[in-house]
Design a protein around this motif. Structure first.
Motif, PDB file in Angstrom:
ATOM      1  N   LEU A  83       0.839  -1.191   0.000  1.00 27.43           N
ATOM      2  CA  LEU A  83       0.000   0.000   0.000  1.00 27.43           C
ATOM      3  C   LEU A  83       0.876   1.243   0.000  1.00 27.43           C
ATOM      4  O   LEU A  83       1.684   1.451   0.921  1.00 27.43           O
ATOM      5  CB  LEU A  83      -0.917  -0.008   1.217  1.00 27.43           C
ATOM      6  N   LEU A  84       0.722   2.065  -1.019  1.00 31.10           N
ATOM      7  CA  LEU A  84       1.517   3.282  -1.145  1.00 31.10           C
ATOM      8  C   LEU A  84       0.821   4.451  -0.457  1.00 31.10           C
ATOM      9  O   LEU A  84      -0.418   4.525  -0.431  1.00 31.10           O
ATOM     10  CB  LEU A  84       1.744   3.610  -2.619  1.00 31.10           C
ATOM     11  N   PRO A  85       1.571   5.392   0.106  1.00 31.87           N
ATOM     12  CA  PRO A  85       0.965   6.559   0.755  1.00 31.87           C
ATOM     13  C   PRO A  85       0.079   7.335  -0.212  1.00 31.87           C
ATOM     14  O   PRO A  85       0.402   7.491  -1.388  1.00 31.87           O
ATOM     15  CB  PRO A  85       2.173   7.393   1.191  1.00 31.87           C
ATOM     16  N   GLY A  86      -1.057   7.831   0.299  1.00 27.74           N
ATOM     17  CA  GLY A  86      -1.955   8.648  -0.510  1.00 27.74           C
ATOM     18  C   GLY A  86      -2.859   7.880  -1.440  1.00 27.74           C
ATOM     19  O   GLY A  86      -3.612   8.495  -2.212  1.00 27.74           O
ATOM     20  N   SER A  87      -2.832   6.550  -1.422  1.00 27.53           N
ATOM     21  CA  SER A  87      -3.645   5.758  -2.354  1.00 27.53           C
ATOM     22  C   SER A  87      -5.142   6.005  -2.132  1.00 27.53           C
ATOM     23  O   SER A  87      -5.593   6.243  -1.004  1.00 27.53           O
ATOM     24  CB  SER A  87      -3.332   4.270  -2.184  1.00 27.53           C
ATOM     25  N   GLN A  88      -5.908   5.914  -3.222  1.00 25.01           N
ATOM     26  CA  GLN A  88      -7.355   6.120  -3.194  1.00 25.01           C
ATOM     27  C   GLN A  88      -8.049   4.991  -3.947  1.00 25.01           C
ATOM     28  O   GLN A  88      -7.415   4.202  -4.638  1.00 25.01           O
ATOM     29  CB  GLN A  88      -7.721   7.466  -3.832  1.00 25.01           C
ATOM     30  N   ASP A  89      -9.390   4.971  -3.794  1.00 26.13           N
ATOM     31  CA  ASP A  89     -10.174   4.012  -4.564  1.00 26.13           C
ATOM     32  C   ASP A  89     -10.882   4.737  -5.699  1.00 26.13           C
ATOM     33  O   ASP A  89     -10.637   5.929  -5.945  1.00 26.13           O
ATOM     34  CB  ASP A  89     -11.155   3.248  -3.658  1.00 26.13           C
ATOM     35  N   MET A  90     -11.788   4.031  -6.388  1.00 28.20           N
ATOM     36  CA  MET A  90     -12.383   4.547  -7.607  1.00 28.20           C
ATOM     37  C   MET A  90     -13.272   5.766  -7.412  1.00 28.20           C
ATOM     38  O   MET A  90     -13.495   6.529  -8.353  1.00 28.20           O
ATOM     39  CB  MET A  90     -13.187   3.445  -8.296  1.00 28.20           C
ATOM     40  N   ILE A  91     -13.785   6.008  -6.206  1.00 28.00           N
ATOM     41  CA  ILE A  91     -14.632   7.190  -6.020  1.00 28.00           C
ATOM     42  C   ILE A  91     -14.081   8.147  -4.958  1.00 28.00           C
ATOM     43  O   ILE A  91     -14.363   9.343  -5.011  1.00 28.00           O
ATOM     44  CB  ILE A  91     -16.098   6.806  -5.698  1.00 28.00           C
ATOM     45  N   SER A  92     -13.266   7.661  -4.017  1.00 28.01           N
ATOM     46  CA  SER A  92     -12.662   8.602  -3.067  1.00 28.01           C
ATOM     47  C   SER A  92     -11.696   9.542  -3.783  1.00 28.01           C
ATOM     48  O   SER A  92     -11.400  10.635  -3.301  1.00 28.01           O
ATOM     49  CB  SER A  92     -11.932   7.843  -1.955  1.00 28.01           C
ATOM     50  N   LEU A  93     -11.218   9.109  -4.954  1.00 24.27           N
ATOM     51  CA  LEU A  93     -10.287   9.949  -5.700  1.00 24.27           C
ATOM     52  C   LEU A  93     -10.885  11.305  -6.044  1.00 24.27           C
ATOM     53  O   LEU A  93     -10.174  12.307  -6.153  1.00 24.27           O
ATOM     54  CB  LEU A  93      -9.790   9.240  -6.952  1.00 24.27           C
TER      55      LEU A  93
END
Length: 410
Positions: free
Chosen positions: A267-277
């Protein structure tokens, strides 16, 4: 009667007079010999001249020479003109005054060109730098850097994101064919958030190929951005399988699942999912500059690069012409390319989102309605369906949903 004078009588007198004169002449010679070694007497006229010279003032400085610089206060130091400008002045005038600072204006620079103190330069630069006027999502100035403020901290999502908002978009394929709608809804309390989207086909497309996809994301709000915990996608009346993403921030792992498929990644810092982005983009756009992070769906975990335009522009929407900031979202080959238009005057909410899939098909979301801060804005009927010059108005039947369904439908 007296006896008459005769030569006999005059002879003794002449002899006596002669002897007397010899004696007198001999004494004077000895007197003058004694005084030969003494200084000659000073004439009275010379004494008068010397006295006059002694009382006269010193000669004036030539008119071509400049007077020496007068001492001034230590701050700022006195500036002297370059020697080339004082060629006629006596050499002694070029010496520094007693008690004057050692620092001098560099050669070739006049007093008028003396640079201001460092503090004044810093204040001038800060004054000329646009000051940020961000206040909970309002329009901000173009300058978004704080080179002169070491204590500056970028605003957090808690400050920049609206506590609750609902957005509805009309979805067009190829620019003119209306095929459906997408609704976004989110809420946060400053600590945690939840976001949901619903995309479904409508009209003729809904009758021929019914499709509805529900997506949800929940997680935390931190000073450095959103931290999603779980993402889910539920596809109804369509082929796409259900998807799920679990973020394990404690162990820096992200788990993906799509149907029966499973995968796990660091898991990389700042990662998001398809809608939190989308929420991450809204607040980062207000901070300014380019940024990037990785995005996880049920079937892949890949990086995205976000590049805002250098300047804002205007966009014709269902609400009229709006000031917008466009951000291009770039992805690896095989992922959809996305562009998003945010409206600073509408709390940086998106008013248009355009997707281009790997086949070149374009799917365009255009704002239809916005609800936020107890306000409701609705587009003028028919304005969201404007077509681009050269596009065909002949109805088209959408393709059957398959694995290449656009990112916002997956």
């Amino acid at each position: 009667m007296s006896e008459p004078l005769t030569r006999a009588h005059l002879a003794p007198a002449l002899l006596f007079s002669l002897v007397l004169h010899l004696l007198l002449l001999g004494g004077l010679s000895r007197f003058d010999h004694v005084r030969e070694n003494a200084a000659p007497p000073v004439p009275e006229t010379m004494l008068i001249t010397l006295a006059t010279v002694a009382q006269a003032p010193p000669p004036a400085i030539p008119a071509s020479a400049e007077p020496p610089p007068a001492p001034v206060a230590p701050e700022p130091p006195p500036a002297r003109k370059p020697p080339s400008q004082r060629a006629d002045a006596p050499a002694s005038l070029d010496l520094p005054l007693a008690g004057a600072p050692d620092s001098a204006v560099p050669a070739g620079r006049t007093t008028e060109e003396r640079p201001p103190p460092v503090e004044e330069e810093a204040r001038a630069d800060v004054a000329s730098t646009p000051v940020e006027s961000r206040r909970d999502g309002d329009v901000i100035d173009d300058g978004r850097t704080h080179a002169y403020d070491d204590d500056y901290t970028p605003p957090s999502p808690r400050q920049m994101l609206i506590g609750e908002a609902r957005l509805e978009f009309d979805v067009f394929r190829g620019g003119s064919l209306h095929i459906g709608r997408t609704r976004y809804h989110w809420v946060h309390d400053g600590t945690r958030y939840r976001m949901e989207t619903v995309t479904e086909t409508t009209g003729l497309a809904g009758l021929l190929k019914p499709l509805r996809i529900d997506q949800s994301s929940e997680g935390e709000l931190t000073d450095s951005g959103l931290r999603p915990m779980r993402y889910e996608q539920d596809a109804r009346q369509a082929k796409p399988a259900d998807e799920q993403v679990v973020f394990d921030w404690a162990n820096n792992r992200v788990m993906l699942s799509r149907g029966e498929q499973r995968s796990e990644h660091p898991l990389l810092p700042g990662s998001q999912d398809m809608i939190s982005l989308w929420l991450e983009v809204i607040w980062r756009a207000q901070v300014g500059g380019e940024f990037d992070f990785s995005v996880a769906s049920g079937r892949r975990y890949s990086p995205r690069w976000f590049v805002p335009d250098a300047e804002t522009s205007s966009l014709e929407t269902g609400f009229g012409r709006l000031l917008v900031q466009r951000i291009r979202i770039r992805a690896q080959p095989g992922d959809n390319q996305v562009e998003i238009w945010l409206a600073p005057n509408l709390r940086w909410l998106p008013v248009r989102i355009q997707f281009t899939d790997r086949k070149g098909d374009v799917y365009d979301q255009r704002i239809r309605q916005i609800e936020y801060d107890k306000r409701t804005l609705s587009a003028t009927p028919g304005t969201t369906a404007a077509t681009t010059s050269g596009e065909s108005l002949t109805p088209q039947v959408p393709k059957e949903p398959d694995m290449d369904i656009p990112i916002f439908l997956r």
